[in-house]
Design an enzyme around this catalytic site. Structure first.
Site, PDB file in Angstrom:
ATOM      1  N   SER A  89       0.835  -1.023   0.056  1.00  0.00           N
ATOM      2  CA  SER A  89       0.417  -0.086   0.201  1.00  0.00           C
ATOM      3  C   SER A  89       0.768   0.866  -0.367  1.00  0.00           C
ATOM      4  O   SER A  89       1.428   1.688   0.972  1.00  0.00           O
ATOM      5  CB  SER A  89      -1.069  -0.478   0.629  1.00  0.00           C
ATOM      6  OG  SER A  89      -1.980  -1.224   1.006  1.00  0.00           O
TER       7      SER A  89
ATOM      8  N   LYS B   9      -6.573   2.354  -3.022  1.00  0.00           N
ATOM      9  CA  LYS B   9      -5.822   1.902  -1.853  1.00  0.00           C
ATOM     10  C   LYS B   9      -6.053   1.998  -0.706  1.00  0.00           C
ATOM     11  O   LYS B   9      -6.978   1.881   0.541  1.00  0.00           O
ATOM     12  CB  LYS B   9      -4.847   0.569  -1.814  1.00  0.00           C
ATOM     13  CG  LYS B   9      -4.235  -0.080  -0.428  1.00  0.00           C
ATOM     14  CD  LYS B   9      -5.737  -1.063  -0.161  1.00  0.00           C
ATOM     15  CE  LYS B   9      -4.859  -1.740   1.599  1.00  0.00           C
ATOM     16  NZ  LYS B   9      -5.907  -2.129   2.294  1.00  0.00           N
TER      17      LYS B   9
ATOM     18  N   LYS C 172      -0.584   5.311   8.496  1.00  0.00           N
ATOM     19  CA  LYS C 172       0.055   5.164   6.111  1.00  0.00           C
ATOM     20  C   LYS C 172      -0.446   5.715   5.931  1.00  0.00           C
ATOM     21  O   LYS C 172      -0.961   7.302   5.266  1.00  0.00           O
ATOM     22  CB  LYS C 172       1.241   4.579   6.999  1.00  0.00           C
ATOM     23  CG  LYS C 172       1.329   4.613   4.595  1.00  0.00           C
ATOM     24  CD  LYS C 172       2.273   3.226   4.653  1.00  0.00           C
ATOM     25  CE  LYS C 172       1.281   2.093   5.038  1.00  0.00           C
ATOM     26  NZ  LYS C 172       1.044   1.311   3.986  1.00  0.00           N
TER      27      LYS C 172
HETATM   28  P1  NAD Z   1       4.717  -6.611   7.633  1.00  0.00           P
HETATM   29  O1  NAD Z   1       5.331  -5.210   8.550  1.00  0.00           O
HETATM   30  O2  NAD Z   1       4.182  -7.996   8.910  1.00  0.00           O
HETATM   31  O3  NAD Z   1       5.985  -7.418   6.358  1.00  0.00           O
HETATM   32  C1  NAD Z   1       6.178  -6.426   5.589  1.00  0.00           C
HETATM   33  C2  NAD Z   1       7.553  -6.914   5.671  1.00  0.00           C
HETATM   34  O4  NAD Z   1       8.610  -6.686   4.292  1.00  0.00           O
HETATM   35  C3  NAD Z   1       8.337  -7.736   6.473  1.00  0.00           C
HETATM   36  O5  NAD Z   1       8.759  -9.228   6.998  1.00  0.00           O
HETATM   37  C4  NAD Z   1       9.807  -7.228   6.294  1.00  0.00           C
HETATM   38  O6  NAD Z   1      10.694  -7.794   6.697  1.00  0.00           O
HETATM   39  C5  NAD Z   1       9.640  -6.798   4.752  1.00  0.00           C
HETATM   40  N1  NAD Z   1      10.562  -5.608   4.692  1.00  0.00           N
HETATM   41  C6  NAD Z   1      10.969  -4.387   5.310  1.00  0.00           C
HETATM   42  N2  NAD Z   1      11.436  -3.578   4.287  1.00  0.00           N
HETATM   43  C7  NAD Z   1      12.239  -4.864   3.939  1.00  0.00           C
HETATM   44  C8  NAD Z   1      13.231  -4.318   3.200  1.00  0.00           C
HETATM   45  N3  NAD Z   1      14.108  -3.082   2.696  1.00  0.00           N
HETATM   46  N4  NAD Z   1      13.734  -5.558   1.799  1.00  0.00           N
HETATM   47  C9  NAD Z   1      13.383  -6.896   2.189  1.00  0.00           C
HETATM   48  N5  NAD Z   1      12.372  -6.889   3.012  1.00  0.00           N
HETATM   49  C10 NAD Z   1      11.393  -5.560   3.436  1.00  0.00           C
HETATM   50  O7  NAD Z   1       3.032  -5.947   6.788  1.00  0.00           O
HETATM   51  P2  NAD Z   1       2.329  -6.740   5.476  1.00  0.00           P
HETATM   52  O8  NAD Z   1       0.749  -7.133   6.904  1.00  0.00           O
HETATM   53  O9  NAD Z   1       2.503  -7.828   5.377  1.00  0.00           O
HETATM   54  O10 NAD Z   1       2.010  -5.222   4.967  1.00  0.00           O
HETATM   55  C11 NAD Z   1       2.620  -5.156   3.770  1.00  0.00           C
HETATM   56  C12 NAD Z   1       2.126  -4.214   2.878  1.00  0.00           C
HETATM   57  O11 NAD Z   1       0.771  -4.589   2.621  1.00  0.00           O
HETATM   58  C13 NAD Z   1       1.814  -2.874   4.167  1.00  0.00           C
HETATM   59  O12 NAD Z   1       2.047  -1.773   2.887  1.00  0.00           O
HETATM   60  C14 NAD Z   1       0.279  -2.759   4.158  1.00  0.00           C
HETATM   61  O13 NAD Z   1      -0.015  -1.323   4.257  1.00  0.00           O
HETATM   62  C15 NAD Z   1      -0.521  -3.451   3.103  1.00  0.00           C
HETATM   63  N6  NAD Z   1      -1.131  -4.139   3.919  1.00  0.00           N
HETATM   64  C16 NAD Z   1      -0.889  -4.916   4.781  1.00  0.00           C
HETATM   65  C17 NAD Z   1      -2.319  -5.634   5.239  1.00  0.00           C
HETATM   66  C18 NAD Z   1      -2.969  -6.015   6.268  1.00  0.00           C
HETATM   67  O14 NAD Z   1      -3.985  -6.873   6.634  1.00  0.00           O
HETATM   68  N7  NAD Z   1      -1.580  -7.185   7.093  1.00  0.00           N
HETATM   69  C19 NAD Z   1      -3.541  -5.807   3.857  1.00  0.00           C
HETATM   70  C20 NAD Z   1      -3.777  -5.046   3.308  1.00  0.00           C
HETATM   71  C21 NAD Z   1      -2.701  -4.124   2.892  1.00  0.00           C
END
Ligand code: NAD
Length: 304
Positions: free
Chosen positions: A97, A172, A241
């Site tokens: 997102s 989104k 965010k």
């Molecule tokens: P999360 O924090 O669980 O996962 C993010 C992952 O990215 C982590 O495993 C982290 O180690 C990795 N990461 C961070 N920086 C990195 C880098 N430089 N190189 C490689 N890996 C890196 O977050 P999430 O909940 O999985 O969300 C991911 C995205 O999806 C976000 O943008 C969030 O807003 C969006 N989103 C989340 C949900 C939800 O319900 N959790 C739903 C829809 C959308």
């Protein structure tokens, strides 16, 4: 030859999405996360291998990103130089997102190198990521969107093309703004009713068969708020965010949003007031109730 996908970001959402992608057998999958244990976990379970982005980007047909924010996307593509390493004709598929303004600029820079750009954020949370039933909103030219469609179909059940690059990310953020308004509204209503003497669970059941229902009352309140677990898997910090991104869209388009602004302010204050690292977004409801001296989970237990 199968499409080669380099998948970066194996968190709450990325991990099950990568599993589903591997299970569908639609690509050769290379996975990476800053936490190497996550990549090894996926590689041990499904047909995928762990790889280093700098070494892998040059062979990838699709660079799929599922990272926290635009800051990380920019760091990977520009700071770490992955955009420079991608071959002309390959596709950046940002399913995070992200901020639409950042996406538009990255898509422009990608186009200068002949790299295509698709923003395809998702909705449905961890539950739908696990079942492969995410709602996916894809921005970008029709041609690259069609190329990545088999990948998207492995992770989602509803795929809409929303317009040019950046449009998926805009939609989104706006969706999440509406979702947060639903949570805040439900929390205020249940709190007032509890103070009146009503049972929160009875209220929820009645609302869910009446006109006041929304996704928060139907899907989130019983398992994560009235239960007192606050563990839906979507962090409050990530929601804030997204809400700031949505307000920026309102500001940029000159749209007055007094209701939304109040909710975004409440979510930001809830985040500030919550000491737990990684606190869940449903904590917004707890914070709203607590301001009125109400604990919805405790009130639910008292009535049972
Ligand atoms: P999360 O924090 O669980 O996962 C993010 C992952 O990215 C982590 O495993 C982290 O180690 C990795 N990461 C961070 N920086 C990195 C880098 N430089 N190189 C490689 N890996 C890196 O977050 P999430 O909940 O999985 O969300 C991911 C995205 O999806 C976000 O943008 C969030 O807003 C969006 N989103 C989340 C949900 C939800 O319900 N959790 C739903 C829809 C959308």
């Amino acid at each position: 030859m199968a499409m080669r996908v380099l998948f970066i970001g194996l968190g709450v959402m990325g991990l099950p999405m990568a599993r589903n992608l591997a299970a569908a057998g639609v690509c050769d999958l290379v996975v990476h996360d800053v936490d190497p244990a996550r990549a090894h976990e996926v590689a041990a379970e499904v047909t995928a291998r762990a790889g280093e982005p700098a070494a892998e980007a040059g062979q990838a047909d699709v660079l799929l990103l599922m990272v926290p924010s635009s800051d990380v996307v920019e760091q990977l593509l520009l700071g770490d130089g992955l955009l420079e390493r991608l071959r002309p004709g390959s596709v950046v598929l940002d399913m995070s997102s992200s901020r639409p303004a950042s996406t538009v600029e990255l898509a422009r820079r990608a186009a200068e190198r002949g790299v295509r750009y698709v923003d395809a954020p998702v909705s449905g949370g961890q539950a739908k990521a696990i079942t492969g039933e995410l709602s996916i909103m894809a921005g970008g030219d029709a041609d690259p969107v069609e190329r990545v469609r088999p990948l998207l179909s492995a992770m989602g059940s509803t795929i809409h093309r929303t317009g040019p690059a950046g449009s998926g990310h805009a939609l989104k953020a706006l969706n999440n703004l509406l979702s947060a308004i639903g949570i805040a509204g439900a929390a205020e209503v249940l709190t007032a009713g509890t103070k009146f003497g009503l049972d929160p669970k009875v209220m929820l059941d009645v609302i869910n068969s009446s006109t006041g229902r929304n996704q928060a009352t139907q899907v989130k309140f019983e398992p994560y708020v009235l239960s007192g677990t606050f563990d839906s898997g979507f962090a409050l910090s990530l929601m804030v965010k997204d809400l700031r991104t949505a307000l920026q869209i309102a500001d940029d388009t000159g749209t007055p949003t007094p209701v939304a602004r109040t909710v975004v302010d409440a979510a930001a204050r809830a985040l500030q007031a919550t000491p737990e690292p990684g606190a869940d977004h449903t904590v917004l409801a707890r914070w709203i109730a607590a301001n009125a001296g109400v604990d919805l989970a405790a009130a639910t237990r008292e009535h049972t």
